[in-house]
Scaffold this motif. Structure first.
Motif, PDB file in Angstrom:
ATOM      1  N   TYR A  83       0.853  -1.066  -0.129  1.00 55.00           N
ATOM      2  CA  TYR A  83      -0.032   0.089   0.163  1.00 55.00           C
ATOM      3  C   TYR A  83       0.868   1.263   0.186  1.00 55.00           C
ATOM      4  O   TYR A  83       0.302   2.411   0.235  1.00 55.00           O
ATOM      5  CB  TYR A  83      -1.028  -0.135   1.067  1.00 55.00           C
ATOM      6  N   HIS A 210     -11.283  -0.738  -6.879  1.00 52.68           N
ATOM      7  CA  HIS A 210     -10.232  -1.161  -5.798  1.00 52.68           C
ATOM      8  C   HIS A 210     -10.573  -2.747  -5.684  1.00 52.68           C
ATOM      9  O   HIS A 210     -11.488  -3.216  -5.247  1.00 52.68           O
ATOM     10  CB  HIS A 210     -10.686  -0.329  -4.551  1.00 52.68           C
ATOM     11  N   LEU A 211      -9.217  -3.391  -5.534  1.00 52.70           N
ATOM     12  CA  LEU A 211      -9.052  -4.759  -5.253  1.00 52.70           C
ATOM     13  C   LEU A 211     -10.104  -5.623  -6.232  1.00 52.70           C
ATOM     14  O   LEU A 211     -10.735  -6.536  -5.936  1.00 52.70           O
ATOM     15  CB  LEU A 211      -9.572  -5.007  -3.962  1.00 52.70           C
ATOM     16  N   GLU A 213      -9.789  -7.588  -8.754  1.00 52.71           N
ATOM     17  CA  GLU A 213      -9.418  -8.968  -9.070  1.00 52.71           C
ATOM     18  C   GLU A 213      -9.865  -9.775  -7.970  1.00 52.71           C
ATOM     19  O   GLU A 213     -10.145 -11.138  -8.204  1.00 52.71           O
ATOM     20  CB  GLU A 213      -7.846  -9.264  -9.373  1.00 52.71           C
ATOM     21  N   LEU A 214      -9.970  -9.339  -6.894  1.00 53.03           N
ATOM     22  CA  LEU A 214     -10.015 -10.096  -5.407  1.00 53.03           C
ATOM     23  C   LEU A 214     -11.696 -10.186  -5.086  1.00 53.03           C
ATOM     24  O   LEU A 214     -12.243 -11.106  -4.897  1.00 53.03           O
ATOM     25  CB  LEU A 214      -9.479  -9.692  -4.348  1.00 53.03           C
ATOM     26  N   VAL A 257      -2.342 -12.042  -0.019  1.00 57.09           N
ATOM     27  CA  VAL A 257      -3.733 -11.695  -0.584  1.00 57.09           C
ATOM     28  C   VAL A 257      -4.773 -12.493   0.673  1.00 57.09           C
ATOM     29  O   VAL A 257      -5.650 -11.585   0.916  1.00 57.09           O
ATOM     30  CB  VAL A 257      -4.025 -12.797  -1.681  1.00 57.09           C
ATOM     31  N   ILE A 260      -4.921  -9.337   2.703  1.00 58.32           N
ATOM     32  CA  ILE A 260      -5.701  -8.272   2.323  1.00 58.32           C
ATOM     33  C   ILE A 260      -7.210  -8.650   2.717  1.00 58.32           C
ATOM     34  O   ILE A 260      -8.019  -7.944   3.251  1.00 58.32           O
ATOM     35  CB  ILE A 260      -5.465  -8.114   0.796  1.00 58.32           C
ATOM     36  N   VAL A 288      -3.135  -7.184  -8.666  1.00 57.10           N
ATOM     37  CA  VAL A 288      -4.212  -6.623  -8.049  1.00 57.10           C
ATOM     38  C   VAL A 288      -4.485  -5.000  -8.096  1.00 57.10           C
ATOM     39  O   VAL A 288      -3.434  -4.437  -7.687  1.00 57.10           O
ATOM     40  CB  VAL A 288      -4.336  -7.134  -6.442  1.00 57.10           C
ATOM     41  N   THR A 289      -5.509  -4.616  -8.437  1.00 54.23           N
ATOM     42  CA  THR A 289      -5.609  -3.176  -8.544  1.00 54.23           C
ATOM     43  C   THR A 289      -6.035  -2.426  -7.211  1.00 54.23           C
ATOM     44  O   THR A 289      -6.579  -2.855  -6.626  1.00 54.23           O
ATOM     45  CB  THR A 289      -6.736  -2.639  -9.606  1.00 54.23           C
ATOM     46  N   GLY A 290      -4.976  -1.453  -6.923  1.00 51.17           N
ATOM     47  CA  GLY A 290      -5.627  -0.524  -5.878  1.00 51.17           C
ATOM     48  C   GLY A 290      -6.275   0.910  -6.542  1.00 51.17           C
ATOM     49  O   GLY A 290      -5.423   1.407  -7.664  1.00 51.17           O
TER      50      GLY A 290
END
Ligand SMILES: C[S@@+](CC[C@H](N)C(=O)[O-])C[C@H]1O[C@@H](n2cnc3c(N)ncnc32)[C@H](O)[C@@H]1O
Ligand SMILES: [Zn+2]
Length: 309
Positions: A83, A210-211, A213-214, A257, A260, A288-290
């Motif tokens: 982060y 935000h996130l 992909e998760l 991951v 997170i 993973v996108t922030g």
């Protein structure tokens, strides 16, 4: 205690160093802090924990915030560097506000308060970035004991208080130059009372994506698309000074991951075994996108009060 002793104690004890900014939660009187307790002139006393934080509470909290596991996971993610782009953006935006007050170190120096401060990492970054010439002091407030234990040792100029961001804050009127809310509750009426004239609020909140992909791969809760709209409503009475969206790509390991997932609200909704199975199915090296908005608002003079969100 001699003046020299008192000065040494303030340096060694961040809570004593911010006592002039605090108020008794029972009677509103000024307080003093020593290693054992915070006390007002009317005899109300509030014990301090061994770890240094104080519980300046008129009544026990009904809500206990994040548990130790969530706080630990959040600390691990913030320490991992994943982060860092966001930590830097928050530190820059916060330090700009504090440096912009033109105040130097000491009792008249700038003050930042972080409501829902978690581990205190973001506030510590702001104090550090503002630097020694500014000598800003910080107060982190959180409803979670695990969080304030960590926050109490996050920075030498930062004190930690167990408290509820939605309740009356145990702080003097106009005591803060900056109030921060980073992935945390907001309380616009407290901002009006506690902010000094010309003070600013920094709100850090996830953007859609935000996130992502998760969200897709593991089933994390999706960011509420109407959050930004609600935020603008809750902060009527403030003018937006700046709005930056920080977008970055992370390459977390499977353990990261898992951290997170464990640090966020989804931890309460998802079955741990199912999360592990889904993490194992993510493509190797998955990015993973922030995507997080950092917004700074300044109070509009003589604005009407609005209810907390
Ligand atoms: C998502 S975490 C964010 C923590 C920190 N700002 C960060 O970004 O690392 C939300 C934090 O707000 C705290 N919290 C939630 N509701 C609260 C309330 N009403 N008063 C104070 N803290 C609260 C939780 O205990 C938790 O530490
Ligand atoms: Zn009192």
């Amino acid at each position: 205690m001699s003046d020299a002793d008192a000065a040494r104690d303030v340096v060694a004890d961040p809570l004593a160093g911010v006592a002039d900014l605090l108020r008794c939660p029972v009677c509103g009187g000024a307080v003093e802090a020593d290693r054992r307790a915070v006390r007002c002139g009317a005899g109300h006393a509030f014990d301090r924990a061994r770890q240094g934080y104080a519980s300046l509470l008129a009544r026990p909290l009904r809500f206990h915030g994040d548990d130790a596991k969530m706080v630990g996971a959040r600390g691990a993610v913030l320490e991992s560097g994943l982060y860092d782009p966001l930590l830097r953006a928050v530190a820059d935006a916060g330090a700009d506000v504090l440096s912009g007050t033109g105040a130097g170190p000491g009792p008249d120096g700038p003050v930042a308060v972080d409501l829902g401060c978690g581990t205190g990492t973001y506030l510590a970054g702001v104090l550090e970035q503002a630097g020694e010439p500014v000598g800003a002091r910080g107060i982190g407030i959180d409803a979670s004991k695990a969080a304030v234990r960590a926050a109490a040792r996050a920075h030498p100029r930062m004190a930690a208080l167990l408290g509820d961001a939605w309740a009356e804050l145990p702080m003097a009127d106009a005591a803060a130059d900056l109030i921060m809310s980073v992935f945390a509750p907001r309380n616009a009426s407290a901002y009006h009372r506690v902010l000094a004239p010309g003070g600013a609020v920094m709100v850090v909140a996830p953007e859609p994506g935000h996130l992502a992909e998760l969200v897709d791969g593991i089933g994390l809760l999706r960011v509420d698309e109407r959050k930004v709209e609600r935020l603008a409503g809750a902060l009527s009475g403030f003018d937006e000074l700046r709005a930056d969206t920080v977008r970055w790509a992370m390459r977390p390991t499977p353990d990261q991951v898992a951290a997170i997932v464990a640090m966020g609200p989804s931890a309460r909704h998802l079955d741990a075994a199912r999360v592990r199975a889904r993490i194992a199915r993510l493509p190797v090296g998955q990015t993973v996108t922030g995507a997080v908005a950092v917004r700074v608002f300044r109070r509009t003079p003589a604005a009407p009060l609005t209810a907390p969100e």
